[in-house]
Design a protein around this motif. Structure first.
Motif: not given
Length: 198
Positions: A94, A96, A109, A111
């Motif tokens: 992940t 950010s 965010t 993924k």
């Protein structure tokens, strides 16, 4: 007098020579972000790698992602599974990213989910899902006397799920796909396409 000066000079040269320590080159420190058996994920010089340790041989390297700016992968995982008689690995992480301005803040965010065949060093599947939380000040009049704060969530891409059988489910509000591993081509294909070919 000359002897004293000579002794002082010799002592001065000797002490400065021995006082200097030999500099050892600094090794680039890397942090292992995830590890499973002989596999590890590491961030080196803003590049995310998957390393494969081989017994008695040089380790193999797979570049997962190259960062233009400093990378910040978190929640890194390596998951082993077998489907259609082939051993595969799910590599996930992940990232950010926060973007702020006077009237708007975006918290993004991302993924990443990638399925790799480590034996052939090839990628069988890749998915990126992005969720952006937006906090924005909206003015209620042209003179900007009154305002309200609005929170929004924006989703891009498809949500990823891996089944126990090794099939991939991708879903969002409007569509749902099931992908199955094709061992002959070493890629994930839409299950409907595989059924049509048979």
């Amino acid at each position: 007098m000359k002897k004293c000066l000579l002794i002082v000079a010799v002592l001065f040269v000797a002490t400065t020579t021995f006082a200097q320590k030999k500099k050892t080159p600094k090794a680039t420190a890397t942090a292992v972000l995830a590890k499973l058996n002989n596999l590890s994920m590491e961030l080196i010089k803003d590049n995310l790698y998957l390393f494969i340790e081989n017994k008695g041989a040089k380790r193999d390297t797979i570049l997962l992602k190259k960062y233009d700016i400093k990378g910040n992968p978190t929640d890194c995982k390596i998951t082993a599974f077998t489907t259609k008689g082939t051993a595969l690995h799910l590599i996930s992480w992940t990232e950010s990213l926060v973007t702020e301005s006077k009237e708007k803040t975006e918290n993004k965010t991302m993924k990443y989910n990638e399925i790799w065949n480590v034996k052939t060093k090839s990628k069988a599947f890749s998915n990126l899902q992005t969720t952006t939380k937006v906090k924005e000040i909206q003015y209620l009049d042209k003179l900007k006397n009154a305002s309200q704060t609005v929170d929004k969530i924006r989703n891009e891409g498809l949500a990823f799920t891996l089944s126990k059988e090794g099939d991939v489910y991708l879903k969002n509000k409007t569509q749902e796909n099931t992908l199955s591993y094709n061992a002959s081509s070493n890629v994930y294909q839409n299950l409907k396409d595989l059924v049509k070919k048979k």
